[in-house]
Design a protein around this motif. Structure first.
Motif, PDB file in Angstrom:
ATOM      1  N   THR A  45       0.611  -0.992  -0.298  1.00  0.00           N
ATOM      2  CA  THR A  45       0.194  -0.208   0.116  1.00  0.00           C
ATOM      3  C   THR A  45       0.673   1.248   0.340  1.00  0.00           C
ATOM      4  OG1 THR A  45      -0.117   0.226   1.971  1.00  0.00           O
ATOM      5  CG2 THR A  45      -1.232  -1.156   1.230  1.00  0.00           C
ATOM      6  N   ALA A  46       0.477   2.496  -0.504  1.00  0.00           N
ATOM      7  CA  ALA A  46       1.038   4.201  -0.197  1.00  0.00           C
ATOM      8  C   ALA A  46       1.321   4.092   1.144  1.00  0.00           C
ATOM      9  CB  ALA A  46       0.031   4.860  -0.738  1.00  0.00           C
ATOM     10  N   GLU A  47       0.968   3.652   2.237  1.00  0.00           N
ATOM     11  CA  GLU A  47       1.695   3.505   3.474  1.00  0.00           C
ATOM     12  C   GLU A  47       2.586   3.224   4.208  1.00  0.00           C
ATOM     13  OE1 GLU A  47      -1.245   3.528   7.108  1.00  0.00           O
ATOM     14  OE2 GLU A  47       0.098   3.545   8.342  1.00  0.00           O
ATOM     15  N   SER A  48       2.288   1.217   3.381  1.00  0.00           N
ATOM     16  CA  SER A  48       3.361   0.566   3.580  1.00  0.00           C
ATOM     17  C   SER A  48       4.605   0.950   3.046  1.00  0.00           C
ATOM     18  CB  SER A  48       2.949  -0.807   3.314  1.00  0.00           C
ATOM     19  OG  SER A  48       3.115  -1.086   1.881  1.00  0.00           O
ATOM     20  N   HIS A  49       4.344   1.293   1.615  1.00  0.00           N
ATOM     21  CA  HIS A  49       6.021   1.810   1.116  1.00  0.00           C
ATOM     22  C   HIS A  49       6.490   2.943   1.575  1.00  0.00           C
ATOM     23  CE1 HIS A  49       7.849   2.466  -2.825  1.00  0.00           C
ATOM     24  NE2 HIS A  49       7.360   3.943  -2.223  1.00  0.00           N
ATOM     25  N   GLU A  50       5.343   3.802   2.080  1.00  0.00           N
ATOM     26  CA  GLU A  50       6.472   4.878   2.867  1.00  0.00           C
ATOM     27  C   GLU A  50       7.076   5.403   3.906  1.00  0.00           C
ATOM     28  OE1 GLU A  50       5.392   6.528   5.646  1.00  0.00           O
ATOM     29  OE2 GLU A  50       6.772   8.694   5.272  1.00  0.00           O
ATOM     30  N   ARG A  51       6.522   3.962   4.670  1.00  0.00           N
ATOM     31  CA  ARG A  51       7.253   3.673   6.147  1.00  0.00           C
ATOM     32  C   ARG A  51       8.860   2.975   5.638  1.00  0.00           C
ATOM     33  NH1 ARG A  51       2.361   2.246  10.381  1.00  0.00           N
ATOM     34  NH2 ARG A  51       3.686   1.630  11.742  1.00  0.00           N
ATOM     35  N   MET A  52       8.361   1.809   4.580  1.00  0.00           N
ATOM     36  CA  MET A  52       9.786   0.956   4.208  1.00  0.00           C
ATOM     37  C   MET A  52      10.704   1.422   3.633  1.00  0.00           C
ATOM     38  SD  MET A  52      10.987  -1.656   4.882  1.00  0.00           S
ATOM     39  CE  MET A  52      12.467  -2.157   4.662  1.00  0.00           C
ATOM     40  N   GLN A  53      10.194   2.968   3.186  1.00  0.00           N
ATOM     41  CA  GLN A  53      11.071   3.769   2.793  1.00  0.00           C
ATOM     42  C   GLN A  53      11.569   5.056   3.720  1.00  0.00           C
ATOM     43  OE1 GLN A  53      12.173   4.219  -0.766  1.00  0.00           O
ATOM     44  NE2 GLN A  53      13.650   4.862   0.087  1.00  0.00           N
ATOM     45  N   ARG A  54      10.389   4.835   4.818  1.00  0.00           N
ATOM     46  CA  ARG A  54      11.388   5.884   5.847  1.00  0.00           C
ATOM     47  C   ARG A  54      12.432   4.527   6.887  1.00  0.00           C
ATOM     48  NH1 ARG A  54       7.009   7.112  10.081  1.00  0.00           N
ATOM     49  NH2 ARG A  54       5.997   7.619   7.923  1.00  0.00           N
ATOM     50  N   GLY A  55      12.211   3.977   7.180  1.00  0.00           N
ATOM     51  CA  GLY A  55      13.045   2.942   7.451  1.00  0.00           C
ATOM     52  C   GLY A  55      14.294   2.576   6.560  1.00  0.00           C
ATOM     53  N   LEU A  56      14.925   2.504   5.530  1.00  0.00           N
ATOM     54  CA  LEU A  56      15.471   2.193   5.441  1.00  0.00           C
ATOM     55  C   LEU A  56      16.331   3.683   4.681  1.00  0.00           C
ATOM     56  CD1 LEU A  56      14.404   0.640   1.492  1.00  0.00           C
ATOM     57  CD2 LEU A  56      16.068  -0.216   2.634  1.00  0.00           C
ATOM     58  N   ASP A  57      15.945   5.065   5.135  1.00  0.00           N
ATOM     59  CA  ASP A  57      16.430   5.778   4.773  1.00  0.00           C
ATOM     60  C   ASP A  57      17.342   6.305   6.131  1.00  0.00           C
ATOM     61  OD1 ASP A  57      15.503   6.485   2.338  1.00  0.00           O
ATOM     62  OD2 ASP A  57      14.053   7.902   2.638  1.00  0.00           O
ATOM     63  N   ALA A  58      16.384   5.981   7.070  1.00  0.00           N
ATOM     64  CA  ALA A  58      17.108   6.138   8.645  1.00  0.00           C
ATOM     65  C   ALA A  58      17.936   5.531   8.828  1.00  0.00           C
ATOM     66  CB  ALA A  58      15.749   5.933   9.556  1.00  0.00           C
ATOM     67  N   LEU A  59      17.622   4.818   8.602  1.00  0.00           N
ATOM     68  CA  LEU A  59      19.209   3.637   9.552  1.00  0.00           C
ATOM     69  C   LEU A  59      20.528   3.800   7.732  1.00  0.00           C
ATOM     70  CD1 LEU A  59      17.223   0.615   9.596  1.00  0.00           C
ATOM     71  CD2 LEU A  59      18.587   2.202  11.389  1.00  0.00           C
ATOM     72  N   TRP A  60      20.181   4.146   6.270  1.00  0.00           N
ATOM     73  CA  TRP A  60      21.484   4.130   5.515  1.00  0.00           C
ATOM     74  C   TRP A  60      23.013   4.535   5.980  1.00  0.00           C
ATOM     75  CZ3 TRP A  60      22.556   1.876   1.814  1.00  0.00           C
ATOM     76  CH2 TRP A  60      22.962   1.784   0.408  1.00  0.00           C
ATOM     77  N   ARG A  61      22.901   5.547   7.369  1.00  0.00           N
ATOM     78  CA  ARG A  61      23.500   6.111   8.000  1.00  0.00           C
ATOM     79  C   ARG A  61      24.449   5.212   8.819  1.00  0.00           C
ATOM     80  NH1 ARG A  61      24.281   8.948  12.384  1.00  0.00           N
ATOM     81  NH2 ARG A  61      22.359   9.018  13.757  1.00  0.00           N
ATOM     82  N   PHE A  62      23.720   3.991   8.883  1.00  0.00           N
ATOM     83  CA  PHE A  62      25.026   2.850   9.869  1.00  0.00           C
ATOM     84  C   PHE A  62      25.113   1.830   9.351  1.00  0.00           C
ATOM     85  CE2 PHE A  62      21.355   5.209  12.528  1.00  0.00           C
ATOM     86  CZ  PHE A  62      22.368   5.488  13.865  1.00  0.00           C
ATOM     87  N   THR A  63      25.239   2.685   7.659  1.00  0.00           N
ATOM     88  CA  THR A  63      25.907   0.626   7.043  1.00  0.00           C
ATOM     89  C   THR A  63      27.543   0.411   6.726  1.00  0.00           C
ATOM     90  OG1 THR A  63      25.235   1.753   4.851  1.00  0.00           O
ATOM     91  CG2 THR A  63      23.555   0.486   5.716  1.00  0.00           C
ATOM     92  N   GLY A  64      27.735   1.990   6.551  1.00  0.00           N
ATOM     93  CA  GLY A  64      28.976   2.434   5.854  1.00  0.00           C
ATOM     94  C   GLY A  64      30.274   1.786   7.151  1.00  0.00           C
ATOM     95  N   GLU A  65      29.970   1.224   8.242  1.00  0.00           N
ATOM     96  CA  GLU A  65      30.718   0.544   9.340  1.00  0.00           C
ATOM     97  C   GLU A  65      30.979  -0.684   9.134  1.00  0.00           C
ATOM     98  OE1 GLU A  65      30.717   0.640  14.053  1.00  0.00           O
ATOM     99  OE2 GLU A  65      28.750   0.667  13.547  1.00  0.00           O
ATOM    100  N   MET A  66      29.686  -1.585   8.792  1.00  0.00           N
ATOM    101  CA  MET A  66      29.733  -2.326   8.693  1.00  0.00           C
ATOM    102  C   MET A  66      31.113  -3.081   6.592  1.00  0.00           C
ATOM    103  SD  MET A  66      25.668  -4.561   7.137  1.00  0.00           S
ATOM    104  CE  MET A  66      25.504  -3.199   6.412  1.00  0.00           C
ATOM    105  N   PHE A  67      31.786  -2.100   6.855  1.00  0.00           N
ATOM    106  CA  PHE A  67      32.921  -2.674   5.935  1.00  0.00           C
ATOM    107  C   PHE A  67      34.014  -1.987   6.491  1.00  0.00           C
ATOM    108  CE2 PHE A  67      28.710  -2.218   3.690  1.00  0.00           C
ATOM    109  CZ  PHE A  67      28.297  -3.373   3.607  1.00  0.00           C
ATOM    110  N   GLU A  68      34.329  -1.860   7.532  1.00  0.00           N
ATOM    111  CA  GLU A  68      35.620  -1.303   7.425  1.00  0.00           C
ATOM    112  C   GLU A  68      36.169  -2.556   7.944  1.00  0.00           C
ATOM    113  OE1 GLU A  68      34.441   1.733  11.307  1.00  0.00           O
ATOM    114  OE2 GLU A  68      33.831   2.818   9.658  1.00  0.00           O
ATOM    115  N   PRO A  69      37.895  -2.745   8.553  1.00  0.00           N
ATOM    116  CA  PRO A  69      38.233  -3.903   8.336  1.00  0.00           C
ATOM    117  C   PRO A  69      38.108  -4.393   9.702  1.00  0.00           C
ATOM    118  CG  PRO A  69      39.536  -2.286   7.164  1.00  0.00           C
ATOM    119  CD  PRO A  69      38.381  -1.241   7.797  1.00  0.00           C
TER     120      PRO A  69
END
Length: 234
Positions: A137-161
């Motif tokens: 739905t439009a609401e589920s799409h919007e909330r999923m995108q919001r979650g992806l955007d909010a957590l994106w800044r935490f993803t870079g740490e996964m690729f540090e040695p």
């Protein structure tokens, strides 16, 4: 032992976060699925932490700054879409990482060979929910995108040695992760976040013992019983 502590803490902390969904999941089937994923991760944590020392002491008696988990896994559950975004990012990373470790001959190869089968299920679960919510739905799409955007800044740490994981090809890990997540989001009609994965505006000091505000509250709850009744047995 640095690698065992880091990977063990990732699994332990995310297991606890997923356990917080008990009694609150949106449907009964999902209650069972999240609990099973949490138990898989707890099993991984026990094996990894036992390589370092006493697993109970490491889980329940360490202070916040002694934990070496990624900041991504300690993030609060948020709504269900937020949790699924966290699962998609982390399970894709963990599946690719364990796949590399299982293919090698290092000390983590036996553990990774067993765990990668469990993590493949975790990854598929996150991908299927991302597709359902993103293309729902439009609401589920919007909330999923919001979650992806909010957590994106935490993803870079996964690729540090990580010390002790020197054989891991971090470039291949990151490119494989990026390609996989991009493919899932495209099929889910979602947009890959545009922000940077590293730099001044991103997070990424969990491996050095620096954690976000919510982690302290989670740790206090997780350690409360053991600290209140030291040495207690059933």
């Amino acid at each position: 032992m640095s690698a065992a502590l880091a990977l063990g803490d990732d699994a332990l902390v995310l297991s606890h976060r997923l356990g917080e969904w008990a009694g609150h999941a949106p449907v009964l089937e999902e209650e069972v699925a999240l609990a099973n994923i949490a138990l898989d991760l707890l099993g991984q944590a026990r094996i990894l932490l036992s390589l370092v020392g006493d697993e109970d002491e490491l889980a329940y008696l360490r202070e916040e700054r002694a934990f070496r988990n990624l900041q991504l896994v300690e993030q609060e559950n948020g709504d269900f879409a937020h949790t699924i975004a966290r699962q998609l990012y982390f399970s894709t990373y963990q599946h690719l990482l364990y796949g590399q470790l299982a293919a090698g001959d290092g000390e983590f190869a036996p553990l990774a060979a067993k765990a990668v089968k469990e993590v493949a299920y975790h990854r598929d679960h996150a991908e299927q929910w991302t597709l359902r919510l993103g293309d729902g739905t439009a609401e589920s799409h919007e909330r999923m995108q919001r979650g992806l955007d909010a957590l994106w800044r935490f993803t870079g740490e996964m690729f540090e040695p990580v010390e002790g994981l020197d054989a891991v090809d971090t470039h291949a890990l990151q490119s494989g992760w990026h390609a996989s997540v991009s493919s899932v989001l495209r099929r889910a009609t979602l947009t890959l976040p545009e922000g940077p994965q590293s730099g001044a505006w991103t997070a990424g000091a969990g491996r050095q013992g620096l954690h976000t505000e919510s982690f302290g509250r989670m740790l206090a709850e997780m350690q409360h019983l053991h600290r209140s009744h030291p040495g207690a047995t059933w």
